[in-house]
Design a protein around this motif. Sequence first.
Motif, PDB file in Angstrom:
ATOM      1  N   GLY A 253      -4.805  70.249  14.928  1.00 20.41           N
ATOM      2  CA  GLY A 253      -5.640  71.109  14.097  1.00 20.41           C
ATOM      3  C   GLY A 253      -5.221  72.555  14.158  1.00 20.41           C
ATOM      4  O   GLY A 253      -4.109  72.902  14.574  1.00 20.41           O
ATOM      5  N   GLU A 254      -6.123  73.394  13.736  1.00 17.65           N
ATOM      6  CA  GLU A 254      -5.855  74.827  13.627  1.00 17.65           C
ATOM      7  C   GLU A 254      -6.593  75.571  14.737  1.00 17.65           C
ATOM      8  O   GLU A 254      -7.796  75.401  14.926  1.00 17.65           O
ATOM      9  N   TYR A 255      -5.831  76.369  15.460  1.00 22.80           N
ATOM     10  CA  TYR A 255      -6.404  77.148  16.562  1.00 22.80           C
ATOM     11  C   TYR A 255      -6.386  78.633  16.197  1.00 22.80           C
ATOM     12  O   TYR A 255      -5.462  79.115  15.533  1.00 22.80           O
ATOM     13  N   GLN A 256      -7.405  79.321  16.628  1.00 20.40           N
ATOM     14  CA  GLN A 256      -7.500  80.764  16.404  1.00 20.40           C
ATOM     15  C   GLN A 256      -7.565  81.481  17.743  1.00 20.40           C
ATOM     16  O   GLN A 256      -8.188  80.996  18.691  1.00 20.40           O
ATOM     17  N   LEU A 257      -6.914  82.628  17.790  1.00 17.52           N
ATOM     18  CA  LEU A 257      -6.967  83.471  18.983  1.00 17.52           C
ATOM     19  C   LEU A 257      -7.650  84.774  18.609  1.00 17.52           C
ATOM     20  O   LEU A 257      -7.298  85.417  17.612  1.00 17.52           O
ATOM     21  N   MET A 258      -8.629  85.146  19.384  1.00 18.55           N
ATOM     22  CA  MET A 258      -9.281  86.445  19.191  1.00 18.55           C
ATOM     23  C   MET A 258      -8.968  87.295  20.417  1.00 18.55           C
ATOM     24  O   MET A 258      -9.211  86.865  21.542  1.00 18.55           O
ATOM     25  N   GLU A 259      -8.408  88.470  20.190  1.00 18.89           N
ATOM     26  CA  GLU A 259      -8.154  89.365  21.318  1.00 18.89           C
ATOM     27  C   GLU A 259      -9.073  90.573  21.205  1.00 18.89           C
ATOM     28  O   GLU A 259      -9.344  91.082  20.123  1.00 18.89           O
ATOM     29  N   THR A 260      -9.583  90.973  22.341  1.00 16.68           N
ATOM     30  CA  THR A 260     -10.504  92.099  22.407  1.00 16.68           C
ATOM     31  C   THR A 260      -9.812  93.245  23.117  1.00 16.68           C
ATOM     32  O   THR A 260      -9.268  93.080  24.204  1.00 16.68           O
ATOM     33  N   HIS A 261      -9.811  94.407  22.481  1.00 15.74           N
ATOM     34  CA  HIS A 261      -9.178  95.577  23.086  1.00 15.74           C
ATOM     35  C   HIS A 261     -10.146  96.750  23.040  1.00 15.74           C
ATOM     36  O   HIS A 261     -11.103  96.761  22.269  1.00 15.74           O
ATOM     37  N   LEU A 262      -9.895  97.722  23.881  1.00 19.18           N
ATOM     38  CA  LEU A 262     -10.735  98.911  23.942  1.00 19.18           C
ATOM     39  C   LEU A 262      -9.850 100.109  23.638  1.00 19.18           C
ATOM     40  O   LEU A 262      -9.026 100.511  24.450  1.00 19.18           O
ATOM     41  N   TYR A 263      -9.984 100.631  22.428  1.00 23.91           N
ATOM     42  CA  TYR A 263      -9.140 101.735  21.970  1.00 23.91           C
ATOM     43  C   TYR A 263     -10.042 102.877  21.549  1.00 23.91           C
ATOM     44  O   TYR A 263     -10.911 102.708  20.706  1.00 23.91           O
ATOM     45  N   ARG A 264      -9.851 104.025  22.195  1.00 20.14           N
ATOM     46  CA  ARG A 264     -10.689 105.199  21.933  1.00 20.14           C
ATOM     47  C   ARG A 264     -12.161 104.861  22.153  1.00 20.14           C
ATOM     48  O   ARG A 264     -13.037 105.257  21.384  1.00 20.14           O
ATOM     49  N   ASN A 265     -12.429 104.074  23.202  1.00 14.52           N
ATOM     50  CA  ASN A 265     -13.785 103.676  23.585  1.00 14.52           C
ATOM     51  C   ASN A 265     -14.495 102.867  22.506  1.00 14.52           C
ATOM     52  O   ASN A 265     -15.717 102.829  22.454  1.00 14.52           O
ATOM     53  N   THR A 266     -13.721 102.207  21.621  1.00 15.88           N
ATOM     54  CA  THR A 266     -14.298 101.390  20.563  1.00 15.88           C
ATOM     55  C   THR A 266     -13.748  99.977  20.663  1.00 15.88           C
ATOM     56  O   THR A 266     -12.541  99.783  20.513  1.00 15.88           O
ATOM     57  N   PRO A 267     -14.603  98.955  20.900  1.00 16.89           N
ATOM     58  CA  PRO A 267     -14.091  97.590  20.952  1.00 16.89           C
ATOM     59  C   PRO A 267     -13.520  97.189  19.599  1.00 16.89           C
ATOM     60  O   PRO A 267     -14.033  97.559  18.550  1.00 16.89           O
ATOM     61  N   GLY A 268     -12.436  96.420  19.619  1.00 20.66           N
ATOM     62  CA  GLY A 268     -11.831  95.942  18.369  1.00 20.66           C
ATOM     63  C   GLY A 268     -11.373  94.512  18.541  1.00 20.66           C
ATOM     64  O   GLY A 268     -11.178  94.019  19.640  1.00 20.66           O
TER      65      GLY A 268
END
Length: 194
Positions: free
Chosen positions: A171-186
């Motif tokens: 099937g299809e897998y998704q990756l979500m990455e969380t980063h903290l840039y300029r104190n803003t989660p993205g």
Amino acid sequence: MATNTQGSQSSEYKTLTILNPPKSVSVSISPSGEIVEGSSVTLTCSSDGNPPVEYTWYKGSSSVATGKTFTLNKISSVNSGEYKCRSSNKHGEKYSDTVTLNVLYPPKSVSVSISPSGEIVEGSSVTLTCSSDGNPPVQKYTWFKKVDKDVQQKWTGQIYSITNIRSADSGEYQLMETHLYRNTPGLKMVEAHL
């Protein structure tokens, strides 16, 4: 002043000029604090020496500019690195200590590799690995699998390994990455297919 029995006479004042090579060299960064991609940064070199000194800027061992100040407009990750200033006149030269520019930027390139590549045989093992840039580094990786119109969280981490793989794992897998840039989660998403 010269004096004898007939009187005295004063000479004109003379200026004594001391010539010397630069002895002290320092670099300041403006603005101070975090350096964010897209902003402007100015490095300023200060030095003594007589006659007046000339300034040369280096990134690593490569000359990049001349003059007392060196400004980087719309700074990017390629501008990260160590810089120093050389102060010189005909009597000598001296280098400043190095200063480090650490440019912060969000992830730009995210990819997933599947190992082994090619055909995947039932009962074997498969590893999905995420590669990403960004400064500061990505804080968290979360893997999901699409199931019909829904998604199921499968794993947290940069590497997701599936052992004894079955047809249900296709099937299809998704990756979500969380980063903290300029104190803003993205968040940044990428997909892979098994």
